[in-house]
Design an enzyme around this catalytic site. Structure first.
Site, PDB file in Angstrom:
ATOM      1  N   CYS A   2       0.938  -0.960  -0.354  1.00 40.53           N
ATOM      2  CA  CYS A   2       0.014   0.227  -0.327  1.00 40.53           C
ATOM      3  C   CYS A   2       0.822   1.374  -0.294  1.00 40.53           C
ATOM      4  O   CYS A   2       1.603   0.752  -0.264  1.00 40.53           O
ATOM      5  CB  CYS A   2      -1.135   0.296   1.549  1.00 40.53           C
ATOM      6  SG  CYS A   2      -1.600  -1.618   1.524  1.00 40.53           S
ATOM      7  N   TRP A  74      -4.235  -1.695  -0.538  1.00 38.64           N
ATOM      8  CA  TRP A  74      -4.731  -3.137  -1.166  1.00 38.64           C
ATOM      9  C   TRP A  74      -4.584  -4.081  -0.981  1.00 38.64           C
ATOM     10  O   TRP A  74      -3.268  -4.545   0.189  1.00 38.64           O
ATOM     11  CB  TRP A  74      -2.881  -2.973  -2.630  1.00 38.64           C
ATOM     12  CG  TRP A  74      -2.941  -3.626  -3.740  1.00 38.64           C
ATOM     13  CD1 TRP A  74      -3.474  -3.833  -4.979  1.00 38.64           C
ATOM     14  CD2 TRP A  74      -2.868  -5.125  -3.722  1.00 38.64           C
ATOM     15  NE1 TRP A  74      -3.519  -4.701  -5.635  1.00 38.64           N
ATOM     16  CE2 TRP A  74      -2.913  -5.502  -5.201  1.00 38.64           C
ATOM     17  CE3 TRP A  74      -2.151  -6.109  -2.850  1.00 38.64           C
ATOM     18  CZ2 TRP A  74      -2.569  -6.791  -5.324  1.00 38.64           C
ATOM     19  CZ3 TRP A  74      -2.355  -8.054  -3.192  1.00 38.64           C
ATOM     20  CH2 TRP A  74      -1.957  -8.003  -4.355  1.00 38.64           C
ATOM     21  N   GLU A 481       6.847 -20.720 -20.208  1.00 42.25           N
ATOM     22  CA  GLU A 481       6.227 -19.128 -19.755  1.00 42.25           C
ATOM     23  C   GLU A 481       7.415 -18.440 -20.362  1.00 42.25           C
ATOM     24  O   GLU A 481       7.140 -16.955 -20.643  1.00 42.25           O
ATOM     25  CB  GLU A 481       6.574 -19.778 -18.499  1.00 42.25           C
ATOM     26  CG  GLU A 481       6.666 -17.936 -17.508  1.00 42.25           C
ATOM     27  CD  GLU A 481       5.468 -17.259 -17.591  1.00 42.25           C
ATOM     28  OE1 GLU A 481       4.264 -17.655 -18.422  1.00 42.25           O
ATOM     29  OE2 GLU A 481       5.266 -16.435 -17.016  1.00 42.25           O
ATOM     30  N   LYS A 485       6.383 -15.074 -21.850  1.00 38.27           N
ATOM     31  CA  LYS A 485       7.461 -13.730 -21.713  1.00 38.27           C
ATOM     32  C   LYS A 485       7.350 -12.976 -23.138  1.00 38.27           C
ATOM     33  O   LYS A 485       7.492 -12.168 -23.174  1.00 38.27           O
ATOM     34  CB  LYS A 485       8.479 -14.327 -20.697  1.00 38.27           C
ATOM     35  CG  LYS A 485       7.806 -14.194 -19.598  1.00 38.27           C
ATOM     36  CD  LYS A 485       7.104 -13.156 -18.840  1.00 38.27           C
ATOM     37  CE  LYS A 485       5.360 -13.137 -19.145  1.00 38.27           C
ATOM     38  NZ  LYS A 485       4.282 -13.969 -18.335  1.00 38.27           N
ATOM     39  N   GLU A 488       5.443 -11.583 -26.493  1.00 37.28           N
ATOM     40  CA  GLU A 488       4.218 -11.164 -25.795  1.00 37.28           C
ATOM     41  C   GLU A 488       5.116  -9.583 -25.715  1.00 37.28           C
ATOM     42  O   GLU A 488       4.317  -8.500 -26.198  1.00 37.28           O
ATOM     43  CB  GLU A 488       3.157 -11.091 -24.947  1.00 37.28           C
ATOM     44  CG  GLU A 488       3.815 -11.174 -23.230  1.00 37.28           C
ATOM     45  CD  GLU A 488       2.639 -11.365 -21.998  1.00 37.28           C
ATOM     46  OE1 GLU A 488       1.825 -11.269 -21.674  1.00 37.28           O
ATOM     47  OE2 GLU A 488       3.335 -11.963 -20.912  1.00 37.28           O
ATOM     48  N   HIS A 504       9.941 -34.907 -32.821  1.00 34.13           N
ATOM     49  CA  HIS A 504       8.664 -34.646 -33.652  1.00 34.13           C
ATOM     50  C   HIS A 504       8.206 -33.985 -34.039  1.00 34.13           C
ATOM     51  O   HIS A 504       6.980 -34.191 -34.425  1.00 34.13           O
ATOM     52  CB  HIS A 504       7.892 -35.340 -32.802  1.00 34.13           C
ATOM     53  CG  HIS A 504       7.882 -36.356 -31.471  1.00 34.13           C
ATOM     54  ND1 HIS A 504       8.327 -38.081 -32.637  1.00 34.13           N
ATOM     55  CD2 HIS A 504       8.463 -36.776 -30.251  1.00 34.13           C
ATOM     56  CE1 HIS A 504       8.364 -38.501 -31.227  1.00 34.13           C
ATOM     57  NE2 HIS A 504       9.026 -38.228 -30.167  1.00 34.13           N
ATOM     58  N   LYS A 603      -4.205  -6.304 -19.351  1.00 35.71           N
ATOM     59  CA  LYS A 603      -3.766  -6.296 -17.770  1.00 35.71           C
ATOM     60  C   LYS A 603      -4.415  -7.270 -17.728  1.00 35.71           C
ATOM     61  O   LYS A 603      -4.361  -8.751 -17.324  1.00 35.71           O
ATOM     62  CB  LYS A 603      -3.643  -5.170 -16.727  1.00 35.71           C
ATOM     63  CG  LYS A 603      -2.870  -6.414 -15.742  1.00 35.71           C
ATOM     64  CD  LYS A 603      -1.643  -6.640 -15.947  1.00 35.71           C
ATOM     65  CE  LYS A 603      -1.197  -7.438 -15.054  1.00 35.71           C
ATOM     66  NZ  LYS A 603      -0.517  -8.398 -15.235  1.00 35.71           N
TER      67      LYS A 603
HETATM   68  O1  M6R Z   1      -4.973 -12.450 -14.852  1.00 33.84           O
HETATM   69  P1  M6R Z   1      -4.660 -13.806 -14.960  1.00 33.84           P
HETATM   70  O2  M6R Z   1      -4.067 -14.003 -14.438  1.00 33.84           O
HETATM   71  O3  M6R Z   1      -6.104 -14.404 -14.767  1.00 33.84           O
HETATM   72  O4  M6R Z   1      -3.907 -13.435 -16.316  1.00 33.84           O
HETATM   73  C1  M6R Z   1      -4.287 -14.522 -17.285  1.00 33.84           C
HETATM   74  C2  M6R Z   1      -3.254 -14.081 -18.392  1.00 33.84           C
HETATM   75  O5  M6R Z   1      -4.511 -13.457 -18.744  1.00 33.84           O
HETATM   76  C3  M6R Z   1      -2.238 -13.402 -18.034  1.00 33.84           C
HETATM   77  O6  M6R Z   1      -1.552 -14.727 -17.157  1.00 33.84           O
HETATM   78  C4  M6R Z   1      -1.173 -13.023 -19.814  1.00 33.84           C
HETATM   79  O7  M6R Z   1      -0.955 -14.250 -20.339  1.00 33.84           O
HETATM   80  C5  M6R Z   1      -0.820 -12.148 -19.379  1.00 33.84           C
HETATM   81  N1  M6R Z   1      -0.169 -11.315 -19.647  1.00 33.84           N
HETATM   82  C6  M6R Z   1       1.484 -12.800 -19.302  1.00 33.84           C
HETATM   83  O8  M6R Z   1       2.456 -12.018 -18.865  1.00 33.84           O
END
Ligand code: M6R
Length: 608
Positions: A2, A74, A481, A485, A488, A504, A603
């Site tokens: 917070c 928060w 993952e 990263k 995106e 494969h 987000k």
């Molecule tokens: O808020 P959430 O964890 O439900 O979101 C899920 C996905 O939208 C989120 O993880 C998205 O893939 C991110 N941008 C990954 O970095």
């Protein structure tokens, strides 16, 4: 996570506090409040929601004075409503406290205080502080705060005011940042310099265990033993925009670097050393409930789905309960086999992802118990799941999820430990898991200290068109993952694959231009991964390997190696994810992407 701001001086305090809180709003924004000395006593204004609502309330119901404290929250303990908003006051409104952090022994302190006749009005851990201070007061606010702090366990950054010692603010920190701002005939306290930077650039950063006493004419810093401490005055050169990100160029980088603290927060108060298990207070699931589970379905999207895959592996290996992991968007439209002996674990950072929410509702409709693993307190999934584990990782603002991922894996490890110890996991193995969990924050810090090595690697690979990420066992999801990263935020095409599955099909892609990132810590499948490294190298691929010790079998086969500390197999993804996050970040920055708000993404995906 917070925000705190306080002021004592000649100016009207309410506008100053509101301005400071707006600058801190990125840290938390579910409720806010002020406490101001109005000449007669402590007067408060609190709202659920954003600072703009507090501002409207204060315009409608002004509050005057020149000394006060403010907070933007928060939520960690209790829903984000007005009653739980800070500042918290005692029954007579003579003392007010704002707090960042978590008081771990709040439950037992609260029971003791209630037995003594104290009346609580919120669900927060913070409220115990104000009652402890009131009970300890004997003429000096700082002495009362010291006495109260001797009784609490956990983390705090606090600011306290009282009409019974009305000309001062007392602030203290342990594990939660706090600084004093120096002006001419005025002083400030803040959790983050951005709150006060418009007024002063001279600050004193408090150390853990420090207590600051501020009034108009000066400030002094003492320890919890009341002895004077000398702290240097620092001059801030950063501009405001930088400050809100704590000096980091982007929120994503800040959030990557927060992970030693966020992982520690996810663990705080949840490990039971004597019985070698985990305490998950919010789950509302009794030991009998957990023992009655026949199967588990994990549903999530994106990064949260990746942590779910790691959870599947952990739970099946240690708790021996069958687990399926489903994309929430697929689960909701299938005819899934779940019933009242199914536990549906719903993982979501935001707690608002539309597909994940719909999947949870579908599981509930079919009679399954639901357990949310969520970061945002009070979000829909957190509210509507039958049981929950909060991550306590603080606001994640960068669109690319980083600290939420590592905290999700840690939360799943805690749940695994709890369920496995109820079944047949030994105390010895339970303790090994606890030791490894406790070592994580330090190990993450060691990796972060070597970020410049990853930055140099990013320079080398920033023009690549494609990337392949390969791992096995616990680190197949880590490969997914790492690839997510990178794609995106840098817009480079990247794929994650189980390392052996490469043969494969994807092996056709490998040539001297193809970077292949192997996640190859020394775990139970290391030898298998080493063979896959050989296969890539034989086709001239450029091998980047995340390893955890010197491996003779890889000699001459790796172009770039980054070594992470060793841990138990199930926690290797937490450590391996850190260099992958840094690699994606640095490559994206070098390619000129907007890493915090990459194109086409949001987000929180609240549409189907
Ligand atoms: O808020 P959430 O964890 O439900 O979101 C899920 C996905 O939208 C989120 O993880 C998205 O893939 C991110 N941008 C990954 O970095």
């Amino acid at each position: 996570m917070c925000g705190i701001v306080g002021y004592v001086g000649p100016k009207k305090v309410a506008p100053l506090l509101l301005e400071g809180l707006k600058r801190l709003e990125y840290r938390g924004y579910d409720s806010a409040g002020l406490a101001i000395m109005n000449g007669k006593g402590v007067e408060t204004r609190k709202v659920a929601g954003k600072i703009s609502r507090l501002e409207s309330l204060i315009s409608a119901k002004p509050i005057s004075g020149t000394l006060g404290i403010g907070h933007t929250r928060w939520a960690t303990h209790g829903a984000p409503n007005e009653a739980n908003a800070h500042p918290h006051v005692d029954e007579k409104h003579e003392f007010a406290v704002v707090h960042n952090g978590i008081i771990e022994n709040a439950g037992s302190l609260r029971r003791k205080l209630e037995d003594l006749g104290h009346v609580f009005t919120s669900e927060t851990d913070t409220e115990v502080l104000v009652h402890l201070i009131e009970a300890a007061f004997d003429g000096s606010l700082e002495d009362a705060v010291i006495e109260a702090l001797h009784q609490v366990e956990g983390a705090y950054g606090i600011a306290v005011v009282s009409s019974r010692d009305p000309h001062k603010i007392v602030a203290a920190r342990k594990g939660s940042p706090l600084l004093v701002g120096l002006g001419d005939g005025e002083h400030y306290v803040a959790s983050d310099a951005s709150a006060i930077l418009a007024h002063t650039r001279e600050v004193v950063y408090l150390h853990d265990g420090d207590l600051a006493v501020l009034d108009r004419s000066g400030y002094r810093i003492i320890g919890l033993d009341s002895l004077t401490q000398t702290r240097k005055v620092s001059k801030i050169d950063w501009d405001l925009a930088q400050m809100e990100r704590g000096g980091f160029a982007h929120f994503m980088l800040k959030e990557i670097f927060e992970q030693p603290q966020t992982v520690a927060s996810t663990l705080a108060g949840r490990l039971l050393l004597n019985t070698a298990t985990a305490k998950l207070a919010g789950t509302n699931l009794s030991d009998e409930d957990l023992l009655a589970i026949d199967n588990i379905v994990i549903t999530a999207c994106g990064t949260s789905w990746h942590s779910g895959l790691i959870g599947e592996h952990m739970i099946e290996e240690s708790a021996r309960i069958p687990v399926e992991v489903e994309y929430a968007s697929e689960f909701r439209y299938r005819n899934p086999i779940v019933n009242d002996r199914t536990l549906c674990i719903v993982i979501s950072q935001s707690g608002e992802t539309a597909d994940t929410l719909a999947a949870m509702r579908e599981a509930q409709r079919r009679g399954a118990r639901t357990l949310g693993i969520v970061n945002v307190v009070g979000s829909t999934i957190a509210r509507d799941a039958a049981a929950g584990i909060y991550l306590h990782a603080g606001p994640e603002i960068g669109v690319a999820s980083t600290k939420a991922f590592t905290s999700q894996v840690v939360a799943l490890a805690l749940l695994t430990l709890k369920m496995a110890r109820l079944r047949d996991l030994s105390v010895i193995r339970g303790r090994e898991i606890i030791d490894a969990l406790q070592a994580l924050p330090g190990h993450i810090q060691q990796i972060l200290d070597r970020a410049p090595e990853i930055e140099a690697l990013a320079e080398e690979f920033k023009r690549a068109q494609n990337f392949l990420y390969l791992g096995r066992g616990y680190n197949f999801p880590t490969a997914l993952e790492g690839a997510l990263k990178l794609k995106e935020i840098s817009y480079i095409h990247a794929e994650g694959y189980p390392a052996a599955e490469m043969k494969h099909g994807p092996i056709a892609l490998i040539d001297e231009l193809m970077p292949v990132v192997f996640i190859a810590p020394h775990d139970s499948v290391f030898d298998k991964v080493a063979s896959n490294v050989q296969e890539v190298k034989a086709r001239k691929g450029r091998v980047i390997a995340i390893t955890s010790r010197e491996e003779p079998s890889l000699a001459g086969k790796i172009d770039y190696e980054f070594r992470i500390p060793e841990t138990i197999d199930m926690l290797t993804p937490v450590l391996a994810a850190i260099p992958l996050q840094l690699l994606a970040y640095y490559i994206a920055v070098k390619r000129g992407s907007n890493v915090d708000q990459p194109r086409n993404l949001a987000k929180s995906v609240t549409v189907e």
